[in-house]
Every structure is written in C-alpha cells, then in structure tokens.
Design a protein around this motif. Structure first.
Motif, PDB file in Angstrom:
ATOM      1  N   ASP A 129       0.777  -1.382  -0.168  1.00 34.05           N
ATOM      2  CA  ASP A 129      -0.063  -0.017   0.031  1.00 34.05           C
ATOM      3  C   ASP A 129       0.898   1.130  -0.033  1.00 34.05           C
ATOM      4  O   ASP A 129       0.583   2.038  -0.832  1.00 34.05           O
ATOM      5  N   LYS A 130       1.972   0.976   0.775  1.00 34.93           N
ATOM      6  CA  LYS A 130       2.829   2.270   0.603  1.00 34.93           C
ATOM      7  C   LYS A 130       3.457   2.591  -0.634  1.00 34.93           C
ATOM      8  O   LYS A 130       3.348   3.798  -1.050  1.00 34.93           O
ATOM      9  N   ALA A 131       3.451   1.628  -1.346  1.00 29.18           N
ATOM     10  CA  ALA A 131       4.474   1.786  -2.751  1.00 29.18           C
ATOM     11  C   ALA A 131       3.254   2.264  -3.763  1.00 29.18           C
ATOM     12  O   ALA A 131       3.261   3.071  -4.572  1.00 29.18           O
ATOM     13  N   MET A 132       1.871   1.642  -3.547  1.00 29.64           N
ATOM     14  CA  MET A 132       0.920   2.147  -4.249  1.00 29.64           C
ATOM     15  C   MET A 132       0.498   3.563  -4.249  1.00 29.64           C
ATOM     16  O   MET A 132       0.357   4.389  -5.117  1.00 29.64           O
ATOM     17  N   CYS A 133       0.594   4.201  -2.815  1.00 28.64           N
ATOM     18  CA  CYS A 133       0.582   5.684  -2.692  1.00 28.64           C
ATOM     19  C   CYS A 133       1.435   6.421  -3.409  1.00 28.64           C
ATOM     20  O   CYS A 133       1.316   7.360  -4.045  1.00 28.64           O
ATOM     21  N   ASP A 134       2.885   5.998  -3.463  1.00 26.24           N
ATOM     22  CA  ASP A 134       3.663   6.775  -3.811  1.00 26.24           C
ATOM     23  C   ASP A 134       3.582   6.768  -5.555  1.00 26.24           C
ATOM     24  O   ASP A 134       3.625   8.090  -6.325  1.00 26.24           O
ATOM     25  N   SER A 135       3.186   5.543  -6.003  1.00 29.62           N
ATOM     26  CA  SER A 135       2.877   5.659  -7.350  1.00 29.62           C
ATOM     27  C   SER A 135       1.566   6.593  -7.695  1.00 29.62           C
ATOM     28  O   SER A 135       1.583   7.122  -8.994  1.00 29.62           O
ATOM     29  N   PHE A 262     -12.988  16.625 -12.470  1.00 30.69           N
ATOM     30  CA  PHE A 262     -13.006  15.584 -10.881  1.00 30.69           C
ATOM     31  C   PHE A 262     -12.326  14.466 -11.222  1.00 30.69           C
ATOM     32  O   PHE A 262     -12.653  13.494 -12.105  1.00 30.69           O
ATOM     33  N   TYR A 263     -11.335  14.286 -10.298  1.00 33.19           N
ATOM     34  CA  TYR A 263     -10.592  12.800 -10.302  1.00 33.19           C
ATOM     35  C   TYR A 263     -10.689  12.198  -9.083  1.00 33.19           C
ATOM     36  O   TYR A 263     -10.943  12.505  -7.807  1.00 33.19           O
ATOM     37  N   VAL A 264     -10.633  10.853  -9.262  1.00 34.28           N
ATOM     38  CA  VAL A 264     -10.786   9.899  -8.186  1.00 34.28           C
ATOM     39  C   VAL A 264      -9.170   9.273  -7.915  1.00 34.28           C
ATOM     40  O   VAL A 264      -8.853   8.822  -8.915  1.00 34.28           O
ATOM     41  N   ALA A 265      -8.626   9.072  -6.706  1.00 30.79           N
ATOM     42  CA  ALA A 265      -7.601   8.451  -6.759  1.00 30.79           C
ATOM     43  C   ALA A 265      -7.780   7.253  -5.838  1.00 30.79           C
ATOM     44  O   ALA A 265      -8.220   7.378  -4.661  1.00 30.79           O
ATOM     45  N   ALA A 266      -7.132   6.181  -6.255  1.00 35.38           N
ATOM     46  CA  ALA A 266      -7.458   4.951  -5.651  1.00 35.38           C
ATOM     47  C   ALA A 266      -6.303   3.625  -5.866  1.00 35.38           C
ATOM     48  O   ALA A 266      -6.223   3.694  -7.331  1.00 35.38           O
ATOM     49  N   PRO A 267      -5.789   2.950  -5.080  1.00 29.37           N
ATOM     50  CA  PRO A 267      -5.144   1.672  -5.199  1.00 29.37           C
ATOM     51  C   PRO A 267      -5.806   0.764  -6.078  1.00 29.37           C
ATOM     52  O   PRO A 267      -7.489   0.699  -5.621  1.00 29.37           O
TER      53      PRO A 267
END
Ligand code: MRU
Length: 349
Positions: A129-135, A262-267
C-alpha cells in the motif's frame, strides 16, 4: 510527516487513535480481535486502505492468540475474517485484505506455517500500500498545474493509508515537485474527517490549506477558485462508479456544471470488478449520534436522522481514476477491464 499511524513491531499492532485528532496524539495497542473490530467500527482507524491493513494485522494477532490456546484452525480464522469484514461494509479494501490472508493459508494445517504466512502477508499488504500511494502520487501529480487550487473531501492521506495517501498523495507529490499548491478542505460532515484530519495533516506538512464547510464548495467553483478536485474511493465497481465519503457525488455534479476536472485516486485494492455498477455497492449506515453530536440539542429523541456514510458517483461524472498503474481517463467498464488486462492483474479480473 514522520508519524507512524499504523505500526507493527515485535508482533504488536499499534494505531494512532484518530478520534482524538487534532487535539491529542494518542496511540492504542490492539491485541484482541474484538479490539481490532471495535477500532474499525468506531473510526479509531478509518480510510479504506488503512482499515484493510489493520484488519490484516488483526487477523494475524488473533491467530497468535488462538495458537496460544491451542485453538488455531482455518475454520476459526474464517469466522474471525467474517467478523472483521462485517465491521464496515462499504470499503472493499477490508474484505480484500482479509480474503487475501485467508487465501494464502488455505489448505495449510501446520499452525507455525499458518502464523508465518499470515504475518508475511499482512506486512506485504502494508508495504504494497505504501508503494501504491507513491505511484498514485507520481501519476496524479502530472495533472496538477504549477499553481493549483485543489479541492478535496474527507481524508485520504497518511491517516487513511499505509503511506502518503491517495488523493492527498497527489497533493504531497506535487508539493514536493515545487508546485504552488493550495488545498480547500471540505469539513466533511458529520464526522469531520476534512476539518479534523486533512487540515491537520496538511498543516503538519506545511501545505497551505483553507477549511470550508461542505455546502460552500459550489460557490467556490462558481467563483473560479478551484482548478482541480481529487477525492479518494472506498469501492469502485467494474464500470467505474465510485463509492466514497458522503458528499462526493454532490462535488462531482457541481464540478461537471462548472467544467472543473473531477478525479478519483485509489489503489487497485479498491476496485471490486465483481460488481457491475455502483448500484450494487453496500452503503454503510452510521449511528444517528454522529449527526446529533454536531449540535447541542436538548431533546435528541425528537430527531429522526438519516446518516449514510458514503454515496456513489456515476462514472460519467469522473474525469479519471488515478491508480498506482496509471490514470484511467473517462472510466467505463471496457476501459477498466482493458487497463487491468494490460497490467496482467489477473487477481482483480
Ligand atoms: O468513513 P471513512 O472516514 O473511513 O471514509 C473514508 C473515505 O471515504 C476516503 O475517501 C476513502 O476511504 C479513501 S482513503 C484513501
């Protein structure tokens, strides 16, 4: 920010209790299954990825307790998993993390092996999850102009994830890149994740922010004070319909009216491709007290309250979904399936 909001050291699961923020930083150790479930239900830990991570560690902690009582079995883990998943129904990351751990141990009957696998898998959920947040932050920051007023809703940063966050991860990356960012933080009634958590996080990180009440967003857009809106997500259906904190849908409608992206950000752990559309997403109903607590009513029993914690934004209103693999522009079912096929994410499809 060097604050570890979820920590797991020497087999001890510790979280920052978000209910005391921003006034006090209090940490709580979760050493029993019911404490983990209670922490999730009462929003001591909240935010879709964060509850998935805590549930994963919680399942491991519970497995250790079971082993000490000679009661560790796959059946007992399954039952614990069901209880964890029921703690909050909308954010799919919770069920995703629990199912991932249960799948990893399926067919195992040696307790030491089960414990080792659960531990490794929970740590992997957290680290990934940490890595996904960075990307997500990297991809999303390309959408942010050199001088940008960003509006966001709820809390999607360090407190809500295992890393820098999703929508706030984009803000943090863009800020690091030297862009001049200012964030309008929706209060996010009734629980106040924006007022209590996002504003606090942004202040800790030196990012200029202005707190507004939820019902001011439309007027700000009309006044051309908002360049970009980014929110997080709790569950994204196969066609891109997105469940997120109550109030997100109104923002998306207002954004369309005012021509604001309007954007959504999610892994990818927030996608639930088993659901055709947002209509099938279960919406959590929260206690009436969350609304009544905003006021000093003398006769609470007089009030009938409706308190859905989330709403669903139709995919047609979403400019793009920022994931760790890239941005899915104008999402729909075909684009989402193609996107994940391209990246070989067979586990999602
Ligand atoms: O009820 P909450 O505070 O758990 O709701 C959180 C949200 O709606 C967030 O936007 C979402 O979980 C994404 S967090 C990265």
């Amino acid at each position: 920010m060097n604050l570890e909001t979820i920590s797991f050291k020497n087999n001890t699961l510790k979280i920052l209790d978000q209910t005391f923020l921003p006034n006090r930083q209090e940490f709580v150790v979760l050493s029993q299954l019911d404490e983990v479930i209670n922490a999730i239900r009462t929003l001591k830990v909240r935010g879709a990825p964060a509850i998935g991570i805590v549930a994963a560690y919680g399942l491991y902690v519970h497995a250790r307790n079971l082993q000490k009582r000679n009661a560790l079995s796959l059946q007992a883990l399954q039952e614990a998993g069901d209880l964890l998943k029921a703690a909050r129904p909308t954010a799919v990351n919770l069920a995703w993390a629990v199912d991932r751990l249960l799948k990893a141990v399926s067919g195992q009957n040696d307790s030491s092996a089960i414990l080792q696998i659960l531990r490794d898998e929970a740590i992997a959920v957290h680290e990934e999850d940490k890595a996904m947040c960075d990307s997500i932050g990297e991809h999303g920051s390309k959408l942010v102009g050199q001088r940008s007023n960003i509006l966001t809703h709820c809390n999607t940063g360090f407190l809500a994830t295992g890393g820098i966050g999703t929508a706030l991860g984009v803000v943090y990356k863009a800020f690091q890149q030297g862009k001049q960012i200012h964030v309008f933080t929706d209060e996010t009634r009734p629980v106040g994740q924006g007022a209590r958590l996002t504003y606090w996080e942004l202040q800790q990180n030196g990012i200029p922010a202005t707190l507004i009440t939820d019902n001011m967003a439309g007027f700000l857009m009309k006044q051309k004070k908002v360049d970009l809106i980014i929110t997080g997500a709790d569950r994204i259906a196969a066609n891109g319909d997105t469940a997120n904190k109550i109030g997100t849908y109104s923002l998306a409608v207002l954004a369309k009216h005012h021509g604001i992206p309007f954007y959504v950000a999610a892994p990818s752990s927030t996608f639930d491709l088993s659901l055709e559309s947002g209509e099938a997403i279960p919406i959590e109903q929260r206690p009436a007290d969350e609304i009544l607590n905003c006021w000093q009513f003398e006769n609470r029993e007089r009030y009938r309250v409706y308190n859905p914690a989330f709403d669903v934004t139709d995919h047609e209103l979403i400019h793009g979904i920022i994931t760790e693999l890239g941005i899915i522009e104008h999402p729909n079912k075909e684009k989402i399936i193609n996107f994940y096929q391209t990246f070989n994410k067979g586990d999602l499809l």
